[in-house]
Scaffold this motif. Structure first.
Motif, mmCIF file in Angstrom:
data_model
loop_
_atom_site.group_PDB
_atom_site.id
_atom_site.type_symbol
_atom_site.label_atom_id
_atom_site.label_comp_id
_atom_site.label_asym_id
_atom_site.label_seq_id
_atom_site.Cartn_x
_atom_site.Cartn_y
_atom_site.Cartn_z
ATOM 1 N N GLY A 95 0.794 -1.223 0.000
ATOM 2 C CA GLY A 95 0.000 0.000 0.000
ATOM 3 C C GLY A 95 0.823 1.267 0.000
ATOM 4 N N LEU A 96 2.066 1.198 0.440
ATOM 5 C CA LEU A 96 2.855 2.424 0.504
ATOM 6 C C LEU A 96 3.098 2.988 -0.902
ATOM 7 N N LYS A 97 3.400 2.109 -1.826
ATOM 8 C CA LYS A 97 3.626 2.589 -3.191
ATOM 9 C C LYS A 97 2.369 3.296 -3.720
ATOM 10 N N GLU A 98 1.246 2.758 -3.371
ATOM 11 C CA GLU A 98 -0.007 3.365 -3.815
ATOM 12 C C GLU A 98 -0.188 4.749 -3.198
ATOM 13 N N GLN A 99 0.148 4.882 -1.916
ATOM 14 C CA GLN A 99 0.056 6.199 -1.285
ATOM 15 C C GLN A 99 0.963 7.205 -1.979
ATOM 16 N N VAL A 100 2.151 6.748 -2.359
ATOM 17 C CA VAL A 100 3.089 7.641 -3.051
ATOM 18 C C VAL A 100 2.501 8.071 -4.391
ATOM 19 N N ARG A 101 1.926 7.107 -5.089
ATOM 20 C CA ARG A 101 1.358 7.417 -6.395
ATOM 21 C C ARG A 101 0.229 8.448 -6.274
ATOM 22 N N GLN A 102 -0.612 8.264 -5.250
ATOM 23 C CA GLN A 102 -1.717 9.206 -5.071
ATOM 24 C C GLN A 102 -1.208 10.614 -4.795
ATOM 25 N N ARG A 103 -0.222 10.710 -3.917
ATOM 26 C CA ARG A 103 0.284 12.050 -3.607
ATOM 27 C C ARG A 103 0.936 12.672 -4.826
ATOM 28 N N PHE A 104 1.628 11.862 -5.579
ATOM 29 C CA PHE A 104 2.239 12.379 -6.800
ATOM 30 C C PHE A 104 1.176 12.940 -7.735
ATOM 31 N N GLN B 83 12.079 26.777 -10.196
ATOM 32 C CA GLN B 83 11.317 27.103 -8.988
ATOM 33 C C GLN B 83 10.072 26.232 -8.874
ATOM 34 N N GLU B 84 9.359 26.104 -9.985
ATOM 35 C CA GLU B 84 8.111 25.347 -9.906
ATOM 36 C C GLU B 84 8.372 23.875 -9.613
ATOM 37 N N LEU B 85 9.347 23.310 -10.271
ATOM 38 C CA LEU B 85 9.651 21.903 -10.013
ATOM 39 C C LEU B 85 10.055 21.696 -8.559
ATOM 40 N N LEU B 86 10.865 22.609 -8.061
ATOM 41 C CA LEU B 86 11.281 22.529 -6.653
ATOM 42 C C LEU B 86 10.077 22.514 -5.726
ATOM 43 N N GLU B 87 9.186 23.455 -5.947
ATOM 44 C CA GLU B 87 8.040 23.548 -5.040
ATOM 45 C C GLU B 87 7.127 22.332 -5.144
ATOM 46 N N ARG B 88 6.946 21.854 -6.347
ATOM 47 C CA ARG B 88 6.093 20.670 -6.486
ATOM 48 C C ARG B 88 6.724 19.476 -5.790
ATOM 49 N N TYR B 89 8.018 19.327 -5.955
ATOM 50 C CA TYR B 89 8.654 18.181 -5.298
ATOM 51 C C TYR B 89 8.531 18.281 -3.776
ATOM 52 N N GLN B 90 8.694 19.481 -3.277
ATOM 53 C CA GLN B 90 8.584 19.657 -1.825
ATOM 54 C C GLN B 90 7.211 19.224 -1.329
ATOM 55 N N GLN B 91 6.174 19.627 -2.077
ATOM 56 C CA GLN B 91 4.821 19.203 -1.692
ATOM 57 C C GLN B 91 4.660 17.695 -1.813
ATOM 58 N N PHE B 92 5.257 17.165 -2.849
ATOM 59 C CA PHE B 92 5.152 15.716 -3.078
ATOM 60 C C PHE B 92 5.727 14.937 -1.900
ATOM 61 N N GLU B 93 6.897 15.354 -1.443
ATOM 62 C CA GLU B 93 7.586 14.570 -0.421
ATOM 63 C C GLU B 93 7.054 14.844 0.991
ATOM 64 N N ALA B 94 6.459 16.006 1.161
ATOM 65 C CA ALA B 94 6.055 16.392 2.513
ATOM 66 C C ALA B 94 5.087 15.375 3.100
ATOM 67 N N GLY B 95 5.391 14.890 4.262
ATOM 68 C CA GLY B 95 4.494 13.995 4.957
ATOM 69 C C GLY B 95 4.670 12.532 4.607
ATOM 70 N N LEU B 96 5.281 12.247 3.482
ATOM 71 C CA LEU B 96 5.398 10.843 3.080
ATOM 72 C C LEU B 96 6.258 10.060 4.075
ATOM 73 N N LYS B 97 7.343 10.672 4.495
ATOM 74 C CA LYS B 97 8.203 9.973 5.450
ATOM 75 C C LYS B 97 7.431 9.632 6.726
ATOM 76 N N GLU B 98 6.571 10.537 7.118
ATOM 77 C CA GLU B 98 5.784 10.294 8.324
ATOM 78 C C GLU B 98 4.825 9.122 8.113
ATOM 79 N N GLN B 99 4.214 9.052 6.936
ATOM 80 C CA GLN B 99 3.338 7.918 6.650
ATOM 81 C C GLN B 99 4.092 6.602 6.717
#
Lengths: 128, 128
Positions: A95-104, B83-99
């Motif tokens: 499920g983690l991969k799926e969560q990543v895909r959704q956020r992406f 700039q835009e790619l940077l910001e999008r990536y930051q949003q993408f990664e935010a919180g994932l580690k916590e999940q």
DNA sequence: TGGCGTTATGTCTGAGGTAACATAACGTCT
DNA sequence: AGACGTTATGTTACCTCAGACATAACGCCA
């Protein structure tokens, strides 16, 4: 554009197990032979054996119960400890991969690589 | 035992951007200089420059707007695309580690490395 | 004009992870 | 006894990538 992710587990800051080693353990469990499992993944037997030993050393107990010789030439089965770690990792990753895909998709869903837009302030043909 | 994870983005099956390159872009954005950004991360300038070029080639457009010479010797700023790619990536990664951490705790919360249990069927002192 | 800090770029080295090569030993089966 | 398929293990080679080294050019400023 595709999101990618990798999940693994460390112990005392040393690599313990990750997706590839898990694939190997799954194959051993299914095939009953470390050699066949390595072949299925395209690994050398030597390499697969080393990975398993490394894991066993870190766990401080064997992962495979193996026999050389005997019917079929021998084979390897997972120990109870190996089985349990395998199953826990599978649950961990599921499920983690799926969560990543959704956020992406949330973040990059409306993203267009800019060479499909007309650039506004772009020096003409200043190619390096 | 600690869960680990890494997230990155590919484009046409080639590495586009990940956490380290993002760190570099953040530092450039903050410092206004690729050289200073590389120094802050402990990278060689040469290496940092190469990473940025690789990204620009894949995006098919520049990531940094740079000048050699001038006040302060020159410098680099992020382009709008960077700039835009940077910001999008930051949003993408935010919180994932916590999940990831949460799922790990769910699955491995009650896991004990087995050398703290008494083994039941274990051949005595069969050490390799 | 010379110094300084920057960008730009070619080339080389080192380390880690992976694979390949080479043996030896084991136990079953013919 | 010999063949076969497996485990077990040391050694070597390779390939990628992070990073270092070296050099040139640029533009401001003293």
């Amino acid at each position: 554009m595709e999101p990618r992710s990798k999940f693994w587990i460390e112990h005392q800051s040393r690599y313990l197990i990750g997706p590839r080693l898990v694939q190997l353990l799954e194959a051993v469990d299914r095939l009953g032979s470390l050699r066949q499992a390595a072949a299925e993944l395209g690994w050398s037997y030597r390499y697969a054996w080393g990975r398993v030993q490394q894991l066993a050393a870190l766990l401080d107990q064997p992962v495979l119960a193996s026999s050389a010789g005997g019917p079929g030439g021998g084979g390897s089965r997972l120990t109870a400890a190996g089985q349990e770690l395998l199953e826990r990792y599978q649950q961990f990753e599921a499920g983690l991969k799926e969560q990543v895909r959704q956020r992406f998709n949330q973040v990059f869903g409306n993203y267009t690589l800019a060479h499909s837009e007309r650039p506004r302030d772009h020096r003409p043909s200043r190619r390096r």
